[in-house]
Motif scaffolding. Structure first.
Motif, PDB file in Angstrom:
ATOM      1  N   ARG A 165       4.060  -6.497  -0.105  1.00 58.73           N
ATOM      2  CA  ARG A 165       4.902  -5.382   0.345  1.00 58.73           C
ATOM      3  C   ARG A 165       4.978  -4.326  -0.749  1.00 58.73           C
ATOM      4  O   ARG A 165       4.686  -4.595  -1.913  1.00 58.73           O
ATOM      5  CB  ARG A 165       6.311  -5.852   0.698  1.00 58.73           C
ATOM      6  CG  ARG A 165       7.110  -6.382  -0.479  1.00 58.73           C
ATOM      7  CD  ARG A 165       8.524  -6.759  -0.066  1.00 58.73           C
ATOM      8  NE  ARG A 165       8.519  -7.794   0.951  1.00 58.73           N
ATOM      9  CZ  ARG A 165       9.450  -7.911   1.880  1.00 58.73           C
ATOM     10  NH1 ARG A 165      10.460  -7.047   1.909  1.00 58.73           N
ATOM     11  NH2 ARG A 165       9.413  -8.872   2.763  1.00 58.73           N
ATOM     12  N   GLU A 195       7.580  -1.242  -2.514  1.00 65.65           N
ATOM     13  CA  GLU A 195       8.985  -0.912  -2.647  1.00 65.65           C
ATOM     14  C   GLU A 195       9.302   0.298  -1.769  1.00 65.65           C
ATOM     15  O   GLU A 195       8.429   1.100  -1.468  1.00 65.65           O
ATOM     16  CB  GLU A 195       9.297  -0.589  -4.116  1.00 65.65           C
ATOM     17  CG  GLU A 195       9.063  -1.768  -5.044  1.00 65.65           C
ATOM     18  CD  GLU A 195       9.068  -1.354  -6.496  1.00 65.65           C
ATOM     19  OE1 GLU A 195       9.797  -1.985  -7.272  1.00 65.65           O
ATOM     20  OE2 GLU A 195       8.335  -0.421  -6.844  1.00 65.65           O
ATOM     21  N   GLU A 196      10.541   0.411  -1.366  1.00 60.64           N
ATOM     22  CA  GLU A 196      10.942   1.572  -0.569  1.00 60.64           C
ATOM     23  C   GLU A 196      10.906   2.813  -1.450  1.00 60.64           C
ATOM     24  O   GLU A 196      11.339   2.778  -2.603  1.00 60.64           O
ATOM     25  CB  GLU A 196      12.338   1.371  -0.003  1.00 60.64           C
ATOM     26  CG  GLU A 196      12.760   2.493   0.935  1.00 60.64           C
ATOM     27  CD  GLU A 196      14.108   2.248   1.558  1.00 60.64           C
ATOM     28  OE1 GLU A 196      14.159   1.764   2.703  1.00 60.64           O
ATOM     29  OE2 GLU A 196      15.127   2.547   0.883  1.00 60.64           O
ATOM     30  N   GLU A 197      10.381   3.897  -0.927  1.00 58.80           N
ATOM     31  CA  GLU A 197      10.334   5.153  -1.675  1.00 58.80           C
ATOM     32  C   GLU A 197      10.487   6.331  -0.728  1.00 58.80           C
ATOM     33  O   GLU A 197      10.422   6.179   0.495  1.00 58.80           O
ATOM     34  CB  GLU A 197       9.031   5.270  -2.474  1.00 58.80           C
ATOM     35  CG  GLU A 197       7.781   5.174  -1.641  1.00 58.80           C
ATOM     36  CD  GLU A 197       6.513   5.244  -2.501  1.00 58.80           C
ATOM     37  OE1 GLU A 197       6.616   5.357  -3.735  1.00 58.80           O
ATOM     38  OE2 GLU A 197       5.420   5.211  -1.916  1.00 58.80           O
ATOM     39  N   THR A 202       7.940   0.735   7.793  1.00 62.89           N
ATOM     40  CA  THR A 202       9.303   1.053   8.216  1.00 62.89           C
ATOM     41  C   THR A 202       9.639   2.426   7.661  1.00 62.89           C
ATOM     42  O   THR A 202       9.624   2.639   6.444  1.00 62.89           O
ATOM     43  CB  THR A 202      10.311   0.017   7.697  1.00 62.89           C
ATOM     44  OG1 THR A 202       9.955  -1.274   8.194  1.00 62.89           O
ATOM     45  CG2 THR A 202      11.715   0.355   8.163  1.00 62.89           C
ATOM     46  N   THR A 203       9.899   3.370   8.531  1.00 59.42           N
ATOM     47  CA  THR A 203      10.241   4.740   8.122  1.00 59.42           C
ATOM     48  C   THR A 203      11.517   5.163   8.831  1.00 59.42           C
ATOM     49  O   THR A 203      11.574   5.164  10.060  1.00 59.42           O
ATOM     50  CB  THR A 203       9.115   5.734   8.471  1.00 59.42           C
ATOM     51  OG1 THR A 203       8.853   5.677   9.883  1.00 59.42           O
ATOM     52  CG2 THR A 203       7.839   5.405   7.731  1.00 59.42           C
ATOM     53  N   PRO A 238      12.864   7.658   3.781  1.00 60.25           N
ATOM     54  CA  PRO A 238      12.630   6.380   3.106  1.00 60.25           C
ATOM     55  C   PRO A 238      11.597   5.563   3.883  1.00 60.25           C
ATOM     56  O   PRO A 238      11.655   5.485   5.113  1.00 60.25           O
ATOM     57  CB  PRO A 238      14.005   5.703   3.137  1.00 60.25           C
ATOM     58  CG  PRO A 238      14.981   6.821   3.320  1.00 60.25           C
ATOM     59  CD  PRO A 238      14.274   7.827   4.176  1.00 60.25           C
ATOM     60  N   HIS A 239      10.652   4.972   3.165  1.00 59.07           N
ATOM     61  CA  HIS A 239       9.623   4.186   3.841  1.00 59.07           C
ATOM     62  C   HIS A 239       9.168   3.011   2.991  1.00 59.07           C
ATOM     63  O   HIS A 239       9.284   3.027   1.772  1.00 59.07           O
ATOM     64  CB  HIS A 239       8.423   5.064   4.217  1.00 59.07           C
ATOM     65  CG  HIS A 239       7.782   5.748   3.047  1.00 59.07           C
ATOM     66  ND1 HIS A 239       8.276   6.928   2.534  1.00 59.07           N
ATOM     67  CD2 HIS A 239       6.717   5.422   2.270  1.00 59.07           C
ATOM     68  CE1 HIS A 239       7.534   7.308   1.512  1.00 59.07           C
ATOM     69  NE2 HIS A 239       6.580   6.404   1.317  1.00 59.07           N
ATOM     70  N   GLN A 240       8.653   2.001   3.672  1.00 60.50           N
ATOM     71  CA  GLN A 240       8.193   0.784   3.017  1.00 60.50           C
ATOM     72  C   GLN A 240       7.131   0.146   3.895  1.00 60.50           C
ATOM     73  O   GLN A 240       7.161   0.273   5.119  1.00 60.50           O
ATOM     74  CB  GLN A 240       9.361  -0.188   2.822  1.00 60.50           C
ATOM     75  CG  GLN A 240       8.979  -1.499   2.134  1.00 60.50           C
ATOM     76  CD  GLN A 240      10.135  -2.469   2.058  1.00 60.50           C
ATOM     77  OE1 GLN A 240      10.967  -2.497   2.959  1.00 60.50           O
ATOM     78  NE2 GLN A 240      10.206  -3.260   1.008  1.00 60.50           N
TER      79      GLN A 240
END
Length: 204
Positions: A139, A141-143, A162-163, A183-185
């Protein structure tokens, strides 16, 4: 006030430990440390306190930042050795895996098993956009991106983006663009790393 105490409370020891003291202040601090054990002890205690503070407040860089930094260093080294710069096609919803076959067939376009679950190989750079082959093992990290567009074309494996709270399941051949300020991951859903063409484009 005691002159030694006044010296220790002047702030010059903190500057000395941080490497910000002037040459004259360095000479003064080292002379005082040589003459007075309490000054030497104060220097050591200040050094330990600053090290503790730095460790307690250290911010670990995102894996993505580290990965792309290493990829940039690798790319520049390849240029030094004579590799010519190239401009792979800009990713669009109509892009196909075959559009990047030329770069995917290169011998060094392989996943580095020593990478920390995230690995990238830059295959093209212009002032407008950067293109890389990206591998994600588990995975990311969320950014959030505010000054560049990020686009993907999945090559191998499967993953879920995931956005903004919405999930998008992607497989080889799928194109996906990340909206700005969102935010997305990515989470890998296959047994093997998810491999993709990653492109970052300046908004200018």
């Amino acid at each position: 006030m005691n002159p030694i105490t006044e010296f220790m409370e002047s702030g010059v020891i903190e500057l000395y430990v941080m490497g910000a003291a002037s040459p004259e202040e360095v000479i003064a601090v080292e002379a005082m440390a040589e003459a007075y054990p309490e000054v030497k002890q104060e220097i050591e205690q200040t050094r330990l306190a600053m090290e503790y503070y730095a460790q307690a407040h250290a911010v670990k860089p995102r894996r993505t930042v580290k990965t792309l930094l290493l990829a940039t260093v690798d790319y520049l080294e390849r240029m030094k050795k004579g590799e010519l710069p190239e401009s792979p096609p800009i990713l669009t919803p109509e892009s196909k895996i075959s559009d990047y076959e030329k770069w995917l067939k290169k011998e060094d376009a392989v996943y580095n098993e020593d990478a920390d679950g995230l690995y990238a190989k830059i295959i093209g750079y212009t002032p407008k956009y950067t293109t890389a082959i990206l591998w994600v093992k588990d995975r990311s990290e969320e950014e959030v991106h505010h000054d560049e567009y990020e686009r993907f074309l999945i090559l191998e494996g499967t993953c879920t983006f995931t956005t903004g709270g919405e999930k998008h399941d992607l497989a080889p051949g799928d194109y996906f663009a990340i909206p700005l300020h969102t935010p997305h991951q990515v989470i890998v859903t296959s047994d093997t790393p998810c491999k993709a063409i990653l492109q970052r484009l300046s908004i200018d």
